[in-house]
Design a protein around this motif. Structure first.
Motif, short mmCIF file in Angstrom:
data_model
loop_
_atom_site.label_atom_id
_atom_site.label_comp_id
_atom_site.label_asym_id
_atom_site.label_seq_id
_atom_site.Cartn_x
_atom_site.Cartn_y
_atom_site.Cartn_z
N ASN A 40 5.12 15.32 -27.94
CA ASN A 40 6.29 14.70 -27.32
C ASN A 40 6.00 14.52 -25.83
O ASN A 40 6.02 15.47 -25.05
CB ASN A 40 7.54 15.57 -27.51
N CYS A 41 5.70 13.30 -25.47
CA CYS A 41 5.41 13.01 -24.06
C CYS A 41 6.70 13.13 -23.25
O CYS A 41 7.77 12.63 -23.67
CB CYS A 41 4.84 11.59 -23.94
N PRO A 42 6.67 13.80 -22.10
CA PRO A 42 7.91 13.96 -21.32
C PRO A 42 8.43 12.67 -20.71
O PRO A 42 9.61 12.57 -20.36
CB PRO A 42 7.50 14.95 -20.22
N CYS A 43 7.54 11.65 -20.55
CA CYS A 43 7.95 10.35 -20.00
C CYS A 43 8.56 10.49 -18.60
O CYS A 43 9.58 9.86 -18.28
CB CYS A 43 8.93 9.64 -20.94
N TRP A 113 -12.17 18.30 -31.34
CA TRP A 113 -10.82 18.11 -30.81
C TRP A 113 -10.78 16.98 -29.80
O TRP A 113 -9.90 16.10 -29.86
CB TRP A 113 -10.32 19.40 -30.18
N VAL A 114 -11.72 16.96 -28.84
CA VAL A 114 -11.72 15.92 -27.81
C VAL A 114 -11.97 14.56 -28.44
O VAL A 114 -11.32 13.55 -28.07
CB VAL A 114 -12.80 16.25 -26.75
N SER A 115 -12.86 14.48 -29.41
CA SER A 115 -13.14 13.20 -30.07
C SER A 115 -11.91 12.67 -30.79
O SER A 115 -11.55 11.49 -30.63
CB SER A 115 -14.29 13.37 -31.07
N VAL A 116 -11.25 13.53 -31.57
CA VAL A 116 -10.06 13.09 -32.30
C VAL A 116 -8.95 12.69 -31.33
O VAL A 116 -8.23 11.70 -31.55
CB VAL A 116 -9.59 14.21 -33.26
N THR A 117 -8.81 13.43 -30.24
CA THR A 117 -7.75 13.12 -29.27
C THR A 117 -7.99 11.77 -28.60
O THR A 117 -7.06 10.97 -28.45
CB THR A 117 -7.69 14.23 -28.20
N LEU A 118 -9.23 11.51 -28.22
CA LEU A 118 -9.52 10.24 -27.57
C LEU A 118 -9.42 9.07 -28.54
O LEU A 118 -8.91 7.99 -28.18
CB LEU A 118 -10.92 10.29 -26.95
N LEU A 119 -9.86 9.25 -29.76
CA LEU A 119 -9.79 8.16 -30.73
C LEU A 119 -8.36 7.86 -31.14
O LEU A 119 -8.03 6.72 -31.50
CB LEU A 119 -10.64 8.50 -31.96
N ASP A 120 -7.49 8.86 -31.11
CA ASP A 120 -6.09 8.63 -31.43
C ASP A 120 -5.38 7.85 -30.33
O ASP A 120 -4.60 6.93 -30.60
CB ASP A 120 -5.39 9.97 -31.67
N GLY A 121 -5.64 8.22 -29.07
CA GLY A 121 -5.15 7.43 -27.95
C GLY A 121 -3.79 7.80 -27.41
O GLY A 121 -3.41 7.34 -26.32
N LYS A 122 -3.00 8.59 -28.11
CA LYS A 122 -1.65 8.88 -27.66
C LYS A 122 -1.64 9.72 -26.39
O LYS A 122 -0.78 9.53 -25.51
CB LYS A 122 -0.88 9.61 -28.75
N ARG A 123 -2.58 10.67 -26.28
CA ARG A 123 -2.60 11.54 -25.11
C ARG A 123 -3.00 10.78 -23.85
O ARG A 123 -2.45 11.01 -22.77
CB ARG A 123 -3.56 12.71 -25.34
N ILE A 124 -3.97 9.89 -23.98
CA ILE A 124 -4.37 9.08 -22.83
C ILE A 124 -3.26 8.12 -22.44
O ILE A 124 -3.03 7.85 -21.24
CB ILE A 124 -5.68 8.32 -23.15
N THR A 125 -2.56 7.59 -23.42
CA THR A 125 -1.43 6.71 -23.13
C THR A 125 -0.36 7.44 -22.34
O THR A 125 0.22 6.89 -21.38
CB THR A 125 -0.84 6.17 -24.45
N CYS A 126 -0.09 8.70 -22.72
CA CYS A 126 0.90 9.48 -21.98
C CYS A 126 0.41 9.84 -20.59
O CYS A 126 1.19 9.81 -19.62
CB CYS A 126 1.23 10.75 -22.78
N ALA A 127 -0.88 10.17 -20.46
CA ALA A 127 -1.39 10.66 -19.18
C ALA A 127 -1.52 9.56 -18.14
O ALA A 127 -1.24 9.78 -16.96
CB ALA A 127 -2.74 11.35 -19.40
N PHE A 128 -1.92 8.34 -18.55
CA PHE A 128 -2.25 7.29 -17.58
C PHE A 128 -1.36 6.06 -17.73
O PHE A 128 -1.76 4.96 -17.35
CB PHE A 128 -3.72 6.89 -17.75
N CYS A 129 -0.16 6.25 -18.28
CA CYS A 129 0.72 5.09 -18.44
C CYS A 129 1.19 4.53 -17.10
O CYS A 129 1.49 3.33 -16.98
CB CYS A 129 1.91 5.44 -19.33
N THR A 130 1.26 5.36 -16.07
CA THR A 130 1.69 4.87 -14.76
C THR A 130 0.59 4.12 -14.02
O THR A 130 0.86 3.59 -12.93
CB THR A 130 2.16 6.05 -13.90
#
Length: 338
Positions: A40-43, A113-130
């Motif tokens: 759940n990204c805090p947004c 873990w890092v590979s699956v996280t990067l390939l999924d993309g949701k965490r990077i979307t939350c981190a660098f959306c701004t």
């Protein structure tokens, strides 16, 4: 519980297979944890980056530490590194080989873990959306907003249900842009890890073959020596306890016989196998001295008839190595009385 402990001891006795199995289980566990994790990204502008990078980096660090914790060779490596010099020196190449072997196995689950996280993309979307380039992907004719208001709108990109900046930049466009970058980084990370594993496992032993074989041999020696020492101590402790219990019941039998005023039954004096396994070490102080000497004065790696122990360690400490004696030629002389 006892059966589980027996299975665990059996797997630990087969160290190579045990550690390979643990690495595979931890890799699968990391994938299952990622799938079951409720993301759940805090947004919020000030929290998205910390939350996204925290999910990307903190669990791999925990899995890396767990890889060392579950490795039975960690305590052996620390013991070998911190032990006194004794009669046997420390080979830093062996210690480096042991540490690298443990680190390679411990890095499998974090890499997954890092590979699956990067390939999924949701965490990077939350981190660098701004950081989405609005000038390139958004509506340039939109009324200008302040920097704070712009970040406030872009921070809601991962939360599609509350995003209200469609006229600034489409939510689908921003998500696809960030996920594309994340997947590209994921495949680059997989390629990098595969290349490093290939270089370490294949090419490194070719350049330092002699050093590699020597380090591997003495690493196996340290591991097997510790197992044999533990087995010998366990066998000695079992024999010691058996003899103590036998002597206790014999003494109780004598006391009961004196109390009841009839002679005890005579048991044939047989030291038995348990007494023979004590090897002459039959009291607590002597056993403590033996264990202390084993820690302080490691026996030298030179097989020869054992020297007599002294109060500070081994009697033969500091003496040069002796070669096998040359067989003597005996002659007999016969004298005649004639």
């Amino acid at each position: 519980m006892d059966k589980f402990w027996m299975i665990f001891q059996f797997l630990q006795s087969n160290q190579e297979s045990f550690m390979n199995g643990i690495c595979g289980i931890m890799a699968l566990t990391s994938v299952q944890m990622y799938s079951a994790f409720d993301f759940n990204c805090p947004c919020l502008p000030r929290h998205n980056l910390a939350y996204g990078l925290g999910i990307l980096l903190v669990p791999p660090f925990i899995l890396f530490l767990l890889g060392f914790v579950l490795n039975n060779n960690v305590s052996m490596l620390v013991e070998e590194r911190r032990r006194p010099q004794g009669q046997r020196g420390k080979d830093r190449a062996v210690l480096r080989y042991m540490f690298c072997s443990m680190a390679q196995r411990a890095m499998i689950a974090p890499a997954v873990w890092v590979s699956v996280t990067l390939l999924d993309g949701k965490r990077i979307t939350c981190a660098f959306c701004t950081s989405v380039p609005v000038e390139t992907l958004g509506n340039a004719s939109h009324p200008s907003l302040s920097q704070g208001e712009m970040k406030q709108v872009l921070a809601r990109i991962p939360c599609k249900e509350i995003y209200d900046g469609q006229e600034l930049i489409a939510n689908e466009v921003a998500v696809r842009y960030l996920r594309c970058i994340s997947q590209a980084l994921g495949w680059c990370f997989v390629l990098l890890m595969t290349t490093l594993a290939f270089l370490v496992r294949s090419l490194w032993p070719c350049f330092t073959q002699a050093t590699f074989l020597k380090s591997r041999y003495w690493s196996h020696y340290i591991n097997i020596k510790r197992k044999l020492f533990d087995e010998t101590c366990a066998e000695h402790a079992r024999s010691f306890a058996k003899v103590c219990i036998q002597q206790f019941f014999e003494g109780m039998s004598m006391d009961l016989a004196v109390t009841r005023c009839h002679p005890p039954r005579k048991v044939p004096a047989d030291p038995g196998e348990a007494t023979e396994k004590l090897l002459g070490i039959t009291d607590q102080s002597t056993m403590n001295m033996v264990l202390k000497s084993w820690h302080r004065c490691k026996p030298p790696l030179h097989l020869h008839p054992p020297a007599l122990p002294s109060g500070n360690g081994w009697a033969g400490e500091g003496q040069p190595s002796t070669h096998p004696p040359v067989p003597r030629r005996e002659t007999a002389a016969y004298y005649s009385r004639v």
